[in-house]
Motif scaffolding. Structure first.
Motif, PDB file in Angstrom:
ATOM      1  N   LEU B 205       0.816  -1.203   0.000  1.00 56.75           N
ATOM      2  CA  LEU B 205       0.000   0.000   0.000  1.00 56.75           C
ATOM      3  C   LEU B 205       0.855   1.259   0.000  1.00 56.75           C
ATOM      4  O   LEU B 205       0.352   2.350  -0.179  1.00 56.75           O
ATOM      5  CB  LEU B 205      -0.888   0.015   1.250  1.00 56.75           C
ATOM      6  CG  LEU B 205      -2.120  -0.871   1.175  1.00 56.75           C
ATOM      7  CD1 LEU B 205      -2.572  -1.256   2.553  1.00 56.75           C
ATOM      8  CD2 LEU B 205      -3.228  -0.149   0.432  1.00 56.75           C
ATOM      9  N   LEU B 206       2.135   1.091   0.240  1.00 54.13           N
ATOM     10  CA  LEU B 206       3.019   2.241   0.364  1.00 54.13           C
ATOM     11  C   LEU B 206       3.939   2.345  -0.839  1.00 54.13           C
ATOM     12  O   LEU B 206       3.938   3.310  -1.585  1.00 54.13           O
ATOM     13  CB  LEU B 206       3.868   2.098   1.636  1.00 54.13           C
ATOM     14  CG  LEU B 206       4.974   3.123   1.852  1.00 54.13           C
ATOM     15  CD1 LEU B 206       4.377   4.427   2.330  1.00 54.13           C
ATOM     16  CD2 LEU B 206       5.971   2.621   2.879  1.00 54.13           C
ATOM     17  N   PHE B 207       4.718   1.323  -1.020  1.00 48.40           N
ATOM     18  CA  PHE B 207       5.836   1.417  -1.936  1.00 48.40           C
ATOM     19  C   PHE B 207       5.384   1.323  -3.387  1.00 48.40           C
ATOM     20  O   PHE B 207       5.753   2.139  -4.217  1.00 48.40           O
ATOM     21  CB  PHE B 207       6.840   0.319  -1.606  1.00 48.40           C
ATOM     22  CG  PHE B 207       8.237   0.737  -1.924  1.00 48.40           C
ATOM     23  CD1 PHE B 207       8.880   1.665  -1.122  1.00 48.40           C
ATOM     24  CD2 PHE B 207       8.894   0.229  -3.028  1.00 48.40           C
ATOM     25  CE1 PHE B 207      10.164   2.076  -1.425  1.00 48.40           C
ATOM     26  CE2 PHE B 207      10.175   0.639  -3.330  1.00 48.40           C
ATOM     27  CZ  PHE B 207      10.819   1.554  -2.531  1.00 48.40           C
ATOM     28  N   MET B 208       4.555   0.336  -3.664  1.00 47.91           N
ATOM     29  CA  MET B 208       4.144   0.107  -5.056  1.00 47.91           C
ATOM     30  C   MET B 208       3.392   1.314  -5.623  1.00 47.91           C
ATOM     31  O   MET B 208       3.775   1.846  -6.653  1.00 47.91           O
ATOM     32  CB  MET B 208       3.288  -1.153  -5.176  1.00 47.91           C
ATOM     33  CG  MET B 208       4.002  -2.408  -4.742  1.00 47.91           C
ATOM     34  SD  MET B 208       5.570  -2.578  -5.651  1.00 47.91           S
ATOM     35  CE  MET B 208       6.416  -3.730  -4.610  1.00 47.91           C
ATOM     36  N   PRO B 209       2.350   1.763  -4.939  1.00 45.37           N
ATOM     37  CA  PRO B 209       1.618   2.905  -5.517  1.00 45.37           C
ATOM     38  C   PRO B 209       2.479   4.154  -5.584  1.00 45.37           C
ATOM     39  O   PRO B 209       2.368   4.937  -6.526  1.00 45.37           O
ATOM     40  CB  PRO B 209       0.450   3.113  -4.561  1.00 45.37           C
ATOM     41  CG  PRO B 209       0.320   1.830  -3.821  1.00 45.37           C
ATOM     42  CD  PRO B 209       1.686   1.254  -3.733  1.00 45.37           C
ATOM     43  N   PHE B 210       3.379   4.335  -4.630  1.00 45.86           N
ATOM     44  CA  PHE B 210       4.202   5.544  -4.669  1.00 45.86           C
ATOM     45  C   PHE B 210       5.145   5.497  -5.870  1.00 45.86           C
ATOM     46  O   PHE B 210       5.271   6.476  -6.607  1.00 45.86           O
ATOM     47  CB  PHE B 210       4.995   5.732  -3.373  1.00 45.86           C
ATOM     48  CG  PHE B 210       5.866   6.960  -3.408  1.00 45.86           C
ATOM     49  CD1 PHE B 210       5.300   8.220  -3.527  1.00 45.86           C
ATOM     50  CD2 PHE B 210       7.243   6.852  -3.351  1.00 45.86           C
ATOM     51  CE1 PHE B 210       6.090   9.365  -3.578  1.00 45.86           C
ATOM     52  CE2 PHE B 210       8.041   7.988  -3.406  1.00 45.86           C
ATOM     53  CZ  PHE B 210       7.477   9.242  -3.522  1.00 45.86           C
ATOM     54  N   VAL B 211       5.780   4.354  -6.075  1.00 45.99           N
ATOM     55  CA  VAL B 211       6.741   4.267  -7.172  1.00 45.99           C
ATOM     56  C   VAL B 211       6.027   4.302  -8.520  1.00 45.99           C
ATOM     57  O   VAL B 211       6.451   5.003  -9.443  1.00 45.99           O
ATOM     58  CB  VAL B 211       7.646   3.024  -7.022  1.00 45.99           C
ATOM     59  CG1 VAL B 211       8.519   2.851  -8.257  1.00 45.99           C
ATOM     60  CG2 VAL B 211       8.507   3.152  -5.782  1.00 45.99           C
ATOM     61  N   SER B 212       4.905   3.597  -8.628  1.00 43.49           N
ATOM     62  CA  SER B 212       4.224   3.696  -9.926  1.00 43.49           C
ATOM     63  C   SER B 212       3.608   5.077 -10.100  1.00 43.49           C
ATOM     64  O   SER B 212       3.545   5.585 -11.224  1.00 43.49           O
ATOM     65  CB  SER B 212       3.208   2.577 -10.146  1.00 43.49           C
ATOM     66  OG  SER B 212       2.555   2.259  -8.964  1.00 43.49           O
ATOM     67  N   GLY B 213       3.176   5.686  -8.997  1.00 42.67           N
ATOM     68  CA  GLY B 213       2.675   7.060  -9.076  1.00 42.67           C
ATOM     69  C   GLY B 213       3.747   8.008  -9.564  1.00 42.67           C
ATOM     70  O   GLY B 213       3.499   8.900 -10.381  1.00 42.67           O
ATOM     71  N   ALA B 214       4.965   7.797  -9.069  1.00 47.69           N
ATOM     72  CA  ALA B 214       6.087   8.642  -9.494  1.00 47.69           C
ATOM     73  C   ALA B 214       6.325   8.469 -10.995  1.00 47.69           C
ATOM     74  O   ALA B 214       6.491   9.448 -11.737  1.00 47.69           O
ATOM     75  CB  ALA B 214       7.342   8.291  -8.699  1.00 47.69           C
ATOM     76  N   ALA B 215       6.329   7.227 -11.455  1.00 47.57           N
ATOM     77  CA  ALA B 215       6.567   6.968 -12.877  1.00 47.57           C
ATOM     78  C   ALA B 215       5.479   7.636 -13.712  1.00 47.57           C
ATOM     79  O   ALA B 215       5.762   8.291 -14.719  1.00 47.57           O
ATOM     80  CB  ALA B 215       6.583   5.461 -13.137  1.00 47.57           C
ATOM     81  N   TYR B 216       4.253   7.497 -13.265  1.00 52.01           N
ATOM     82  CA  TYR B 216       3.124   8.009 -14.028  1.00 52.01           C
ATOM     83  C   TYR B 216       3.140   9.532 -14.071  1.00 52.01           C
ATOM     84  O   TYR B 216       2.641  10.154 -15.008  1.00 52.01           O
ATOM     85  CB  TYR B 216       1.843   7.495 -13.369  1.00 52.01           C
ATOM     86  CG  TYR B 216       0.674   7.437 -14.292  1.00 52.01           C
ATOM     87  CD1 TYR B 216       0.790   6.945 -15.596  1.00 52.01           C
ATOM     88  CD2 TYR B 216      -0.575   7.874 -13.861  1.00 52.01           C
ATOM     89  CE1 TYR B 216      -0.293   6.893 -16.439  1.00 52.01           C
ATOM     90  CE2 TYR B 216      -1.666   7.826 -14.694  1.00 52.01           C
ATOM     91  CZ  TYR B 216      -1.524   7.348 -15.985  1.00 52.01           C
ATOM     92  OH  TYR B 216      -2.610   7.308 -16.818  1.00 52.01           O
ATOM     93  N   ASN B 217       3.751  10.138 -13.054  1.00 47.40           N
ATOM     94  CA  ASN B 217       3.823  11.597 -13.001  1.00 47.40           C
ATOM     95  C   ASN B 217       5.170  12.137 -13.473  1.00 47.40           C
ATOM     96  O   ASN B 217       5.530  13.276 -13.170  1.00 47.40           O
ATOM     97  CB  ASN B 217       3.482  12.094 -11.597  1.00 47.40           C
ATOM     98  CG  ASN B 217       1.980  12.040 -11.343  1.00 47.40           C
ATOM     99  OD1 ASN B 217       1.244  12.942 -11.710  1.00 47.40           O
ATOM    100  ND2 ASN B 217       1.514  10.944 -10.758  1.00 47.40           N
ATOM    101  N   GLY B 218       5.916  11.307 -14.191  1.00 48.42           N
ATOM    102  CA  GLY B 218       7.128  11.795 -14.858  1.00 48.42           C
ATOM    103  C   GLY B 218       8.335  11.982 -13.960  1.00 48.42           C
ATOM    104  O   GLY B 218       9.304  12.614 -14.358  1.00 48.42           O
ATOM    105  N   ASP B 219       8.278  11.423 -12.750  1.00 43.50           N
ATOM    106  CA  ASP B 219       9.381  11.612 -11.799  1.00 43.50           C
ATOM    107  C   ASP B 219      10.338  10.426 -11.887  1.00 43.50           C
ATOM    108  O   ASP B 219      10.239   9.472 -11.126  1.00 43.50           O
ATOM    109  CB  ASP B 219       8.793  11.759 -10.387  1.00 43.50           C
ATOM    110  CG  ASP B 219       9.862  11.799  -9.304  1.00 43.50           C
ATOM    111  OD1 ASP B 219      11.069  11.851  -9.641  1.00 43.50           O
ATOM    112  OD2 ASP B 219       9.478  11.785  -8.119  1.00 43.50           O
ATOM    113  N   MET B 220      11.287  10.513 -12.826  1.00 43.80           N
ATOM    114  CA  MET B 220      12.169   9.371 -13.051  1.00 43.80           C
ATOM    115  C   MET B 220      13.186   9.184 -11.925  1.00 43.80           C
ATOM    116  O   MET B 220      13.685   8.089 -11.703  1.00 43.80           O
ATOM    117  CB  MET B 220      12.891   9.505 -14.400  1.00 43.80           C
ATOM    118  CG  MET B 220      11.979   9.292 -15.592  1.00 43.80           C
ATOM    119  SD  MET B 220      10.729   8.003 -15.336  1.00 43.80           S
ATOM    120  CE  MET B 220      11.748   6.545 -15.426  1.00 43.80           C
ATOM    121  N   ALA B 221      13.471  10.237 -11.182  1.00 39.17           N
ATOM    122  CA  ALA B 221      14.424  10.105 -10.068  1.00 39.17           C
ATOM    123  C   ALA B 221      13.858   9.148  -9.019  1.00 39.17           C
ATOM    124  O   ALA B 221      14.518   8.191  -8.593  1.00 39.17           O
ATOM    125  CB  ALA B 221      14.694  11.474  -9.456  1.00 39.17           C
TER     126      ALA B 221
END
Ligand SMILES: [Fe+2]
Ligand SMILES: [Fe+2]
Lengths: 120, 508
Positions: B205-221
């Motif tokens: 509930l923490l890591f997966m959505p955050f990392v995929s959320g980052a990818a989806y929002n263009g945050d490659m870092a």
């Protein structure tokens, strides 16, 4: 079940004991069904303050952006202390009303039940 | 001819380099050498029965991690050189990264310290070695996150003094106290709290959505450090499951102790994740998944399936999970309303969701959203248009266990704050829920010591009793707080978009 610990004893004062307030007390108050203000409020106050003075001069002004705040009549309030029904005398002090350190007070005001029909 | 040096196979090498390095002490008693692994009441008859969840030796570990570091830093360099901060979906997104940096990254450091303690504390060599690896992993996570975010710190507010506000700011006492509760417990409770309850049960509930959320929002870092940490995380999860099974197989007297820890750490973890769920629902301009949906998939389906499997050990699902499920329609909205009205005392910006976003919430959350939260946002938006942006100036009551302001409502009445009271040593303590009250009542000696920000402010320990004095003590400047629209981040973003010819504030 008590805490398990290493060593001979485990005994510490409460971080929020009344001794830390130089004669004042903390009081927690919520005006139910005015949830645009998200949580009950915390106050540090002298225990000999009159309850009505607190409500009119300190508490009501903390809801400045709610349309109910100009209309409120605290004498019509329905009160709870520690989530139990309670009838305070507004013209007596906190101490005289039995409001001790860290007391939790809720009030509802029939007829003034927030906005949108859902206590906002 | 000299004989070729004998090469060890992986199993032999593992045996020699972990358990082979361990011994029964004779000059000192084992109880004196390992003084902390019995007092919690967990009985271990035979540490040799510990199944090493991953057979990793130090030389292999260095090799894998060095490889990952090389790739990660190559990408981070490219990210900085290409001004890739311009590729994020919207500057509002950056507040999700700020919450991560201020609240979660310091937990990585705390985890490094916690697992270093465990890597010394258990008398079983297999468990010690696994914890030592994890300790180094956590230090690496802390460093890589800090390095990844340092590029954003050149442009955006809210990053510059994460360590100080981690220690001082009221909203960051939520994650801080969570971890401090765990590391001040004994070693078995600490590993149950972090490795099992958090990393195995709740991390999806923490890591997966955050990392995929980052990818989806263009945050490659962020995406890149997320992937770099992923293989570590799967090791950590395996350790979490192993430790639970090991305790339950070793002695049946361990069951009630473990069950109580699972009850406690499920609830504490759930309360903490409310903050992350809010970040996902509100701070990702491009939405991945709502909190409600994530809860249904990762808890109601996967979590319950896990506890069905564990029933053979006598475990039942954690107490109050039904309450958490009831709250899935409201918790992130209640949390956002709270951050929205207190954001003048945070190093974050907040805002009213756009029309499209409000419609997304209606679709994801249904009737409760439309009747309660949407009109609330419309009212606040109206105040904002009149130049009366809504802020709450009075300090809230805060839960003595999870340290979250008592905005939570009653399980069966989403229109009424829930505030429960326990008395200990003549002092009353307030809790947000039956889950937090049970935790307090189980160990009042511990929680009566909690450092609750509003109480400490009124006691005069945080710079002064006014908001201005408190902000000064936090070293938070006005320009990095409050409303997003019109903020320095917003103005800079609009300027960039104007230069690049792309439309400013393009919604999702
Ligand atoms: Fe980590
Ligand atoms: Fe709580």
């Amino acid at each position: 079940m008590p805490v398990k610990f290493v060593g001979d004893s485990y005994d510490f004062p409460c971080a929020n004991q009344v001794e830390n307030y130089g004669g004042d007390i903390n009081v927690y108050v919520v005006w139910d069904h005015h949830l645009i203000y998200c949580a009950p409020n915390t106050y540090r106050l002298p225990p000999d303050m009159k309850f009505r003075d607190f409500l009119e001069q300190v508490f009501a002004p903390d809801y400045p952006q709610h349309p109910d705040s100009d209309k409120v009549d605290w004498d019509q309030g329905v009160w709870q202390l520690e989530n139990e029904p309670w009838e305070p005398d507004l013209d007596k002090s906190f101490a005289e009303n039995g409001i001790a350190h860290n007391s939790f007070i809720r009030v509802t005001t029939p007829g003034l039940e927030g906005m949108h029909g859902v206590g906002n | 001819m000299a004989a070729k040096p004998r090469r060890l196979n992986l199993t032999q090498k593992y045996q020699l380099m972990t358990r082979g390095l361990d011994w029964e002490t004779t000059y000192q008693s084992m109880d004196d050498v390992f003084p902390y692994d019995k007092y919690e009441g967990i009985k271990i008859k035979d540490w040799d029965k510990w199944q090493d969840p991953f057979r990793l030796t130090m030389d292999a570990y260095w090799k894998y991690q060095a490889e990952k570091e090389r790739k990660l830093y190559a990408i981070l360099d490219g990210f900085a050189q290409n001004n890739s901060q311009l590729n994020i979906s919207d500057a509002r997104y950056m507040n999700a990264v700020k919450i991560w940096m201020q609240g979660v990254t310091p937990l990585e450091y705390a985890a490094f310290r916690g697992f270093a303690m465990l890597g010394r504390g258990f008398r079983g060599a297999g468990a010690r070695v696994a914890c030592q690896f994890q300790s180094i992993d956590e230090m690496r996570h802390y460093q890589t996150q800090m390095h990844a975010f340092s590029h954003y710190n050149k442009y955006f507010n809210g990053f510059r003094q994460f360590a100080r506000i981690r220690d001082r700011a009221w909203y960051l006492s939520i994650p801080k106290s969570y971890f401090e509760d765990a590391v001040t417990a004994g070693p078995f409770e600490l590993i149950t709290a972090i490795s099992f309850s958090f990393e195995y049960v709740l991390t999806n509930l923490l890591f997966m959505p955050f990392v995929s959320g980052a990818a989806y929002n263009g945050d490659m870092a962020t995406t890149t450090f997320g992937f770099s940490a992923q293989s570590d995380e799967s090791r950590h999860m395996t350790l979490g499951l192993e430790v639970i099974k090991f305790m339950l197989e070793q002695d049946e007297g361990n069951l009630p102790i473990v069950q109580q820890w699972l009850d406690k750490w499920f609830w504490r973890g759930y309360r903490l994740l409310g903050l992350v769920g809010t970040m996902m629902d509100y701070m990702l301009p491009k939405k991945v998944m709502s909190w409600r949906q994530a809860w249904e998939i990762y808890w109601e389906e996967s979590g319950m399936a896990l506890f069905n499997d564990l029933a053979r050990y006598g475990l039942r699902p954690p107490k109050y999970h039904e309450v958490a499920t009831k709250e899935k329609y409201r918790i992130t909205h209640e949390f956002w309303c709270t951050i929205y009205q207190f954001s003048h005392a945070t190093a974050l910006y907040t805002w009213i969701p756009t029309e499209e976003e409000l419609d997304w919430f209606s679709a994801e959350y249904g009737e409760l959203f439309d009747t309660v939260y949407r009109p609330r946002y419309e009212y606040w938006a109206e105040l904002d248009r009149k130049g009366e942006r809504f802020f709450q100036k009075r300090l809230p009551v805060v839960c003595n266990v999870c340290q979250i302001p008592i905005f939570h409502t009653m399980p069966d009445d989403p229109l009424m704050n829930c505030c429960l009271v326990s008395e200990y040593k003549g002092t009353k303590h307030q809790m947000c829920s039956q889950g937090c009250k049970d935790i307090f009542d189980h160990e009042p000696e511990k929680y009566c010591q909690a450092y609750i920000p509003p109480q400490q402010i009124y006691q005069g320990n945080c710079g002064g009793a006014t908001l201005e004095a408190y902000k000064e003590w936090l070293h938070i400047k006005d320009e990095e707080t409050g409303e997003y629209y019109g903020s320095e981040d917003h103005i800079m973003w609009e300027g960039w978009k104007a230069q690049s010819g792309k439309p400013a504030d393009a919604p999702a």
